[in-house]
Design a protein around this motif. Sequence first.
Motif, PDB file in Angstrom:
ATOM      1  N   LEU A   1       0.830  -1.206   0.000  1.00 27.30           N
ATOM      2  CA  LEU A   1       0.000   0.000   0.000  1.00 27.30           C
ATOM      3  C   LEU A   1       0.864   1.255   0.000  1.00 27.30           C
ATOM      4  CD1 LEU A   1      -2.856  -0.747   2.554  1.00 27.30           C
ATOM      5  CD2 LEU A   1      -3.140  -0.141   0.150  1.00 27.30           C
ATOM      6  N   LEU A   2       1.926   1.217   0.799  1.00 26.86           N
ATOM      7  CA  LEU A   2       2.785   2.399   0.926  1.00 26.86           C
ATOM      8  C   LEU A   2       3.781   2.516  -0.226  1.00 26.86           C
ATOM      9  CD1 LEU A   2       3.656   2.161   4.734  1.00 26.86           C
ATOM     10  CD2 LEU A   2       2.160   3.864   3.676  1.00 26.86           C
ATOM     11  N   GLY A   3       3.876   1.474  -1.032  1.00 28.68           N
ATOM     12  CA  GLY A   3       4.843   1.503  -2.128  1.00 28.68           C
ATOM     13  C   GLY A   3       6.282   1.458  -1.632  1.00 28.68           C
ATOM     14  N   VAL A   4       6.512   0.758  -0.535  1.00 28.61           N
ATOM     15  CA  VAL A   4       7.862   0.710   0.042  1.00 28.61           C
ATOM     16  C   VAL A   4       8.503  -0.643  -0.253  1.00 28.61           C
ATOM     17  CG1 VAL A   4       9.103   0.603   2.239  1.00 28.61           C
ATOM     18  CG2 VAL A   4       7.391   2.361   1.865  1.00 28.61           C
ATOM     19  N   LYS A   5       9.743  -0.588  -0.709  1.00 25.32           N
ATOM     20  CA  LYS A   5      10.463  -1.830  -1.020  1.00 25.32           C
ATOM     21  C   LYS A   5      11.802  -1.842  -0.287  1.00 25.32           C
ATOM     22  CE  LYS A   5       8.688  -2.773  -5.637  1.00 25.32           C
ATOM     23  NZ  LYS A   5       8.121  -1.509  -6.135  1.00 25.32           N
ATOM     24  N   PHE A   6      12.279  -3.034  -0.020  1.00 27.18           N
ATOM     25  CA  PHE A   6      13.586  -3.176   0.640  1.00 27.18           C
ATOM     26  C   PHE A   6      14.525  -3.952  -0.261  1.00 27.18           C
ATOM     27  CE2 PHE A   6      10.378  -2.843   3.924  1.00 27.18           C
ATOM     28  CZ  PHE A   6      10.900  -1.837   4.708  1.00 27.18           C
ATOM     29  N   ASP A   7      15.819  -3.720  -0.074  1.00 25.32           N
ATOM     30  CA  ASP A   7      16.794  -4.527  -0.797  1.00 25.32           C
ATOM     31  C   ASP A   7      17.097  -5.801  -0.029  1.00 25.32           C
ATOM     32  OD1 ASP A   7      17.227  -2.520  -2.823  1.00 25.32           O
ATOM     33  OD2 ASP A   7      18.264  -1.373  -1.272  1.00 25.32           O
ATOM     34  N   VAL A   8      17.028  -5.699   1.287  1.00 19.29           N
ATOM     35  CA  VAL A   8      17.414  -6.837   2.119  1.00 19.29           C
ATOM     36  C   VAL A   8      16.416  -7.000   3.260  1.00 19.29           C
ATOM     37  CG1 VAL A   8      19.226  -7.771   3.629  1.00 19.29           C
ATOM     38  CG2 VAL A   8      19.866  -6.325   1.681  1.00 19.29           C
ATOM     39  N   ILE A   9      15.926  -8.228   3.443  1.00 20.33           N
ATOM     40  CA  ILE A   9      15.146  -8.515   4.644  1.00 20.33           C
ATOM     41  C   ILE A   9      16.081  -9.257   5.585  1.00 20.33           C
ATOM     42  CG2 ILE A   9      13.117  -9.687   5.602  1.00 20.33           C
ATOM     43  CD1 ILE A   9      12.278  -7.580   3.652  1.00 20.33           C
ATOM     44  N   SER A  10      16.463  -8.589   6.637  1.00 22.68           N
ATOM     45  CA  SER A  10      17.367  -9.182   7.606  1.00 22.68           C
ATOM     46  C   SER A  10      16.569  -9.441   8.885  1.00 22.68           C
ATOM     47  CB  SER A  10      18.516  -8.211   7.863  1.00 22.68           C
ATOM     48  OG  SER A  10      19.376  -8.723   8.837  1.00 22.68           O
ATOM     49  N   SER A  11      17.198 -10.008   9.884  1.00 24.24           N
ATOM     50  CA  SER A  11      16.448 -10.206  11.121  1.00 24.24           C
ATOM     51  C   SER A  11      17.364 -10.521  12.286  1.00 24.24           C
ATOM     52  CB  SER A  11      15.426 -11.315  10.938  1.00 24.24           C
ATOM     53  OG  SER A  11      16.090 -12.549  10.847  1.00 24.24           O
TER      54      SER A  11
END
Length: 556
Positions: free
Chosen positions: A239-249
Amino acid sequence: MKDKIVSLLKKSLPLEKKEIESLLEVPPNSELGDYAFPCFSLAKTFKKNPVEIAKEISLKISSSKEIEKIVSVGPYINFHLNKKLLAQNTLNDILKQKDKYGSSTFGKNKVIVAEYSSTNIAKPFGIGHLRSTIIGNSIANISKFVGFKPIKINYLGDWGTQFGKLITGYKRFGDEKKLKNDPINHLLELYIKVNASSELDSESREWFRKLEEGNKEALQLWKKFKELSLKEFDKIYNLLGVKFDVISSESLYNKKMGVMMSELQNKRLLKESEGAEVVDLEEYGLGVCIIKKSDGTTLYVTRDIAAAIDRYKKYKFNKMFYEVGAEQKLHFRQLFKILELMGHSWAKDCVHIDHGLYLDNDGKKLSTRKGKTVFMSDIINETIDLAKEEIGKREKLSKQELERRAKTIGIAAIIYGDLKTHRSSDMVFDIERFLSFEGNTGPYLLYTYARAKSILRKAKSKPKKLSLSIIDTKEKNLISKLSAFPQAVESAYSHLAPNLIANYVYELAQLFNEFYHSEKVIGSDKESFRISIVESTAQVIKNALSLLGIPVIEKM
Ligand code: ARG
């Protein structure tokens, strides 16, 4: 133009280019000129008073084609630019560079790690996480626009004793169907239930221990919770149009602490305290920081130390941003101090970009509205529904078009509502106000853009070459605002403050609306010139909004 003035001044002043640049001001009143240089700081060097210095220097520097007039007013040297030339250069630049207007190569070949959002698995997407997502995303956009290569990381909170409780809860009271349909709510429900009954404490601890040991069943459930939570969060990111390059945790940094612990040991940073290992930061006023609990488990800060070191290894960043609420200030000061004491010279390049709270209309923290947890997805969807109602009143649209516009307008309302205020301040989350089509709001800006686009659609011919006639005040004000966009971008980056771009684009929209209300565009004898002003304004509004993370719509 600013560069020209700086180099002119440099010839007559014993100052560095950087110093001149930082001293140069824009006068409060455009009648005083376009730039002003204050001479106060020169008094010592010249052994004269600033008024005399301003007078002497203004006589020494000669005007040119671009700079029409250089005069002293009191202790200031004021520069008046050639308006026609300024207009021509500005409009040409914008129409030529289009989406790139305002960008620079300042950060060329440099990497910025930008961590933001960093939600917690099995918990609602919080309001603080929404702020982090919106602000972090905008700062990553701005960094890219000034030439850096951003690496956008979402660092999920997916480790900790709460997972022992969740596994216990799910095994005892869980419902497969509920978990699939509404994972966050169901997990929250289970968590609350287990938390309320202390007789389940030891069972929960046992399950967390199993999870840490890699027990198959525990890991499987944990994975399931994580996947289902992420799927929910992705709805919000979409919805916010937000993307990430890396999903870390965090869970990635829960093991293999050996190297890090011996590094801390070798630097003699670790101390024992009641069975736990701690770093004493008392002498820096930062308290004592527990690194390893007496049962051998790691802590939030431990995982952050390991993650930071790993990120530096991987990305060799020039800067690392953590967009996280102000309540974690101490945590980040401790983290950066420990990294510094460990001898990592890049610790100085780590920045905690903080943000304040969202308050409800009554000034209370929004997250506990009416004593209940506020779900971000509900708030976003409510906002989109309200937008739908509002635009439905104004125009008959197909269902699909209505949906599309309502979504863009609702999201713009939320993002802009947040970014118009400096991130460190607390702010009232007032959806009705955010959604208003008038005043300092996202919808007002989208509306202004759409209005400009509608003029352009009506214009018969596109202007080929800029022909300049006499420029009137409204045109001049608007154009000089357009020419100030690159500077607004630059200061938004240097202060890590997207609100500077939000404020800029609001002022631009106001000047445009003033211009539009009093000057005829189509059919005027300055049509071609004015069309290029309108086109340039639309372009700059689009560029500015895109840095905030707000897409435009052509019609509204
Ligand atoms: N998940 C954490 C929270 O919700 C925020 C993580 C911030 N980032 C970090 N590297 N510590 O509070």
